[in-house]
Design an enzyme around this catalytic site. Structure first.
Site, mmCIF file in Angstrom:
data_model
loop_
_atom_site.group_PDB
_atom_site.id
_atom_site.type_symbol
_atom_site.label_atom_id
_atom_site.label_comp_id
_atom_site.label_asym_id
_atom_site.label_seq_id
_atom_site.Cartn_x
_atom_site.Cartn_y
_atom_site.Cartn_z
ATOM 1 N N ARG A 62 -8.829 -0.427 4.128
ATOM 2 C CA ARG A 62 -7.973 0.602 3.524
ATOM 3 C C ARG A 62 -6.612 0.033 3.135
ATOM 4 N NH1 ARG A 62 -6.969 5.689 6.845
ATOM 5 N NH2 ARG A 62 -5.660 5.872 5.015
ATOM 6 N N CYS B 122 -5.784 8.116 8.630
ATOM 7 C CA CYS B 122 -6.027 7.430 9.889
ATOM 8 C C CYS B 122 -5.987 8.431 11.039
ATOM 9 C CB CYS B 122 -4.952 6.382 10.118
ATOM 10 S SG CYS B 122 -5.391 4.798 9.441
ATOM 11 N N ASP C 176 3.795 1.274 12.102
ATOM 12 C CA ASP C 176 2.600 0.620 11.568
ATOM 13 C C ASP C 176 2.409 -0.793 12.124
ATOM 14 O OD1 ASP C 176 1.891 2.781 10.086
ATOM 15 O OD2 ASP C 176 2.627 2.026 8.183
ATOM 16 N N ARG D 74 -0.605 14.659 12.796
ATOM 17 C CA ARG D 74 -0.203 14.527 11.401
ATOM 18 C C ARG D 74 -0.181 15.847 10.639
ATOM 19 N NH1 ARG D 74 -1.952 8.680 9.227
ATOM 20 N NH2 ARG D 74 0.115 8.848 8.390
ATOM 21 N N PRO D 75 0.689 16.787 11.036
ATOM 22 C CA PRO D 75 0.800 18.056 10.306
ATOM 23 C C PRO D 75 1.485 17.864 8.941
ATOM 24 C CG PRO D 75 2.452 17.946 12.050
ATOM 25 C CD PRO D 75 1.636 16.682 12.139
ATOM 26 N N ILE D 76 1.462 18.918 8.111
ATOM 27 C CA ILE D 76 2.116 18.826 6.794
ATOM 28 C C ILE D 76 3.140 19.948 6.614
ATOM 29 C CG2 ILE D 76 0.303 17.537 5.595
ATOM 30 C CD1 ILE D 76 -0.702 20.225 4.468
ATOM 31 N N ASP D 77 3.581 20.520 7.741
ATOM 32 C CA ASP D 77 4.502 21.656 7.666
ATOM 33 C C ASP D 77 5.812 21.320 6.930
ATOM 34 O OD1 ASP D 77 4.735 19.981 10.002
ATOM 35 O OD2 ASP D 77 6.341 21.284 10.687
ATOM 36 N N LEU D 78 6.329 20.119 7.107
ATOM 37 C CA LEU D 78 7.611 19.769 6.472
ATOM 38 C C LEU D 78 7.458 19.723 4.953
ATOM 39 C CD1 LEU D 78 8.741 16.903 8.890
ATOM 40 C CD2 LEU D 78 9.412 19.311 8.950
ATOM 41 N N ARG E 182 -5.047 10.757 3.691
ATOM 42 C CA ARG E 182 -3.828 11.529 3.892
ATOM 43 C C ARG E 182 -2.908 11.495 2.674
ATOM 44 N NH1 ARG E 182 -0.791 14.209 7.453
ATOM 45 N NH2 ARG E 182 1.433 14.012 7.117
ATOM 46 N N LYS F 36 0.829 -1.215 0.000
ATOM 47 C CA LYS F 36 0.000 0.000 0.000
ATOM 48 C C LYS F 36 0.861 1.262 0.000
ATOM 49 C CE LYS F 36 -2.586 2.518 3.596
ATOM 50 N NZ LYS F 36 -1.468 3.294 4.092
ATOM 51 N N ASN F 37 1.817 1.330 0.911
ATOM 52 C CA ASN F 37 2.589 2.569 1.039
ATOM 53 C C ASN F 37 3.565 2.780 -0.112
ATOM 54 O OD1 ASN F 37 1.168 3.092 3.310
ATOM 55 N ND2 ASN F 37 2.856 2.782 4.753
HETATM 56 C C1 UD1 Z 1 3.865 7.228 6.133
HETATM 57 C C2 UD1 Z 1 3.044 5.969 5.954
HETATM 58 C C3 UD1 Z 1 2.484 5.517 7.294
HETATM 59 C C4 UD1 Z 1 3.608 5.345 8.294
HETATM 60 C C5 UD1 Z 1 4.462 6.606 8.367
HETATM 61 C C6 UD1 Z 1 5.689 6.456 9.254
HETATM 62 C C7 UD1 Z 1 2.168 6.177 3.706
HETATM 63 C C8 UD1 Z 1 0.981 6.348 2.827
HETATM 64 N N1 UD1 Z 1 1.956 6.264 5.026
HETATM 65 O O1 UD1 Z 1 2.997 8.235 6.622
HETATM 66 O O2 UD1 Z 1 1.808 4.280 7.090
HETATM 67 O O3 UD1 Z 1 3.057 5.111 9.570
HETATM 68 O O4 UD1 Z 1 4.935 6.976 7.060
HETATM 69 O O5 UD1 Z 1 6.458 5.370 8.823
HETATM 70 O O6 UD1 Z 1 3.267 5.915 3.236
HETATM 71 N N2 UD1 Z 1 5.393 15.082 10.518
HETATM 72 C C9 UD1 Z 1 5.432 16.427 10.812
HETATM 73 N N3 UD1 Z 1 5.274 17.321 9.788
HETATM 74 C C10 UD1 Z 1 5.111 16.923 8.490
HETATM 75 C C11 UD1 Z 1 5.084 15.547 8.208
HETATM 76 C C12 UD1 Z 1 5.229 14.648 9.241
HETATM 77 O O7 UD1 Z 1 5.571 16.828 11.969
HETATM 78 O O8 UD1 Z 1 4.999 17.769 7.594
HETATM 79 C C13 UD1 Z 1 5.531 14.112 11.628
HETATM 80 C C14 UD1 Z 1 4.246 13.277 11.806
HETATM 81 O O9 UD1 Z 1 3.311 13.947 12.611
HETATM 82 C C15 UD1 Z 1 4.773 12.020 12.441
HETATM 83 C C16 UD1 Z 1 6.145 11.845 11.786
HETATM 84 O O10 UD1 Z 1 6.505 13.132 11.279
HETATM 85 O O11 UD1 Z 1 4.956 12.208 13.829
HETATM 86 C C17 UD1 Z 1 6.166 10.803 10.690
HETATM 87 O O12 UD1 Z 1 5.340 11.185 9.645
HETATM 88 P P1 UD1 Z 1 5.632 10.778 8.125
HETATM 89 O O13 UD1 Z 1 6.910 10.031 8.064
HETATM 90 O O14 UD1 Z 1 5.476 12.003 7.296
HETATM 91 O O15 UD1 Z 1 4.448 9.774 7.847
HETATM 92 P P2 UD1 Z 1 3.459 9.765 6.600
HETATM 93 O O16 UD1 Z 1 4.201 10.043 5.348
HETATM 94 O O17 UD1 Z 1 2.250 10.548 6.918
#
Ligand code: UD1
Length: 416
Positions: free
Chosen positions: A397, A116, A305, A121-125, A92, A22-23
């Protein structure tokens, strides 16, 4: 379907082939937009997250159809529409479209991503990195408006190795002018898979799988046929299912190299593992050993996960175990459901202390998110008596057909 009913308590016996990842496939579907022609994806898992992603892609003019386990995409005529909110708002991975839409069309509008319910789960990065490459982003009440007429290569350092942010940077950088140097990149196997896919399409990416990725922008990408790797999280879920319920199972198409941290834990739990080619035979005692200490961390550490399926298995293991969740703070939501079955778990902030009990009892349970839902299947298969798991749609999912797989492993399951 309303709920699953599982009659637990018998040792497992059977075999299962592990589905496509999936990922890996979700960012690859986004990457397919970069090719203004046909993309064929083999071994594409038939899960609801893929269906939702395809609906979103259709919203931008991409045509898609399935041929068995292959998916055919035609992204020749894209337009900068709006992703259908019904799908993008709950998923997401729709944020993953930002890089590729900007690369292909120069603009994008995305409803705020869902996914989920396992934390903030912010998107700032993502946003900071894409801005460095020339994207102008405006947060509007309904979603994110992005424009980037001429993406530029840049030097980017991610303060945390976010999987999604790494993927988004790569997706924009492959079509940017000049070179991008991405430091502290995520090293997950899904990043390697995305880069391999893009390189097969004509991209120039080096360093995937390490924390420094170099991308040289190219003008065009071409048609491709690609086979998706097996899903390490599904494989790991079934490993912990066997550890919880006991018995002997065979898993086929296992991505061994990606599961070292998981196999190390299984070894500590007293599970015998025998590898033959791409297959893994597991012999599990009626009661596995506890006294396991685990912290979740970015790859190659133990994956967040699989934390919930492991927690479910440790509920029945002999001894006291400790799990620390360092990635997503709300993963322990599933604990209250496990406690309904008689599990002895104490949560203190990001740590859970699990004292293994001799038996769990079947109960009526509510899945609240994908991996927590899978963990409830693990616990229910090992518990005595009947369990019901409501909100199956969360599990669908990411698991193509967990009902079929459980049956193939000897679990008695009905759906209603
Ligand atoms: C992906 C996987 C998810 C897995 C996760 C961590 C997919 C579709 N999903 O999710 O199954 O659990 O990697 O291995 O591939 N964060 C920030 N700011 C950001 C982005 C992330 O603070 O802009 C934080 C998140 O809140 C979290 C951590 O970074 O604490 C990890 O997130 P990230 O690695 O981005 O996970 P996803 O890509 O959402």
């Amino acid at each position: 379907m309303d709920y699953l009913e599982i009659e637990g308590g018998s040792p497992l016996c059977g075999e299962v082939r592990i589905q496509g990842s999936k990922n890996a496939v979700l960012p690859i579907l986004s990457a397919a937009l970069l090719n203004p022609g046909i993309t064929v994806i083999d071994n594409c898992p038939d899960i609801s997250d893929v269906k939702a992603m395809l609906e979103i892609l259709k919203g931008y003019g991409c045509r898609t159809h399935r041929e068995g386990d292959s998916l055919v995409l035609n992204a020749e005529h894209l337009h900068s529409g709006r992703a259908p909110e019904d799908y993008a708002g709950v998923m997401r991975s729709s944020i993953m479209l930002l890089g590729s839409l900007l690369a292909r069309l120069g603009e994008a509008f995305l409803p705020y991503p869902g996914g989920c319910v396992i934390g903030e789960r912010p998107i700032d990065l993502h946003l900071t990195a894409l801005r460095k490459m020339g994207a102008r982003l405006r947060e509007e009440p309904e979603g994110l408006k992005a424009v980037c007429a001429r993406p530029q290569g840049a030097d980017i350092y991610l303060p945390f190795p976010s999987v999604g942010a790494t993927e988004n940077v790569i997706l924009l950088a492959v079509r940017a002018e000049g070179d991008t140097l991405l430091q502290n990149a995520a090293r997950e196997p899904e990043i390697v898979e995305l880069c391999r896919f893009l390189n097969c399409m004509g991209a120039k990416i080096k360093g995937a799988g390490t924390s420094v990725i170099r991308i040289r922008g190219v003008k065009t990408l071409h048609e491709i046929r690609y086979r998706i790797m097996p899903d390490r999280i599904v494989a790991g879920t079934y490993m912990f299912l066997a550890a919880a319920a006991g018995g002997k199972i065979l898993l086929r198409d296992v991505p061994f190299e990606q599961l070292e941290a998981v196999r190390h834990i299984l070894k500590g739990m007293g599970i015998r593992q025998e590898r033959s080619g791409k297959s893994l035979l597991l012999w599990c005692p009626a009661r596995s050993r506890g006294e396991i200490q685990v912290c979740t961390s970015p790859y190659p550490g133990f994956p967040t996960d699989l934390q919930s399926p492991l927690t479910a298995a440790l509920c029945l293991a002999d001894g006291e175990s400790m799990i620390e969740e360092r990635i997503f703070e709300a993963r322990f939501k599933v604990v209250k459901e496990l406690q309904k079955m008689g599990a002895d778990i104490r949560v203190d902030g990001s740590r859970a202390c699990i004292r293994g009990v001799e038996r769990l009892k079947g109960a009526f349970l509510e899945a609240e998110e994908l991996r927590g839902g899978a963990a409830l299947c693990v616990a229910a298969a090992a518990a005595e008596g009947t369990s019901r798991i409501y909100q199956y749609h969360y599990i669908a999912r990411g698991y193509e057909n967990i009902i079929r797989d459980l049956k193939d492993l000897g679990v008695v399951v009905h759906c209603f």
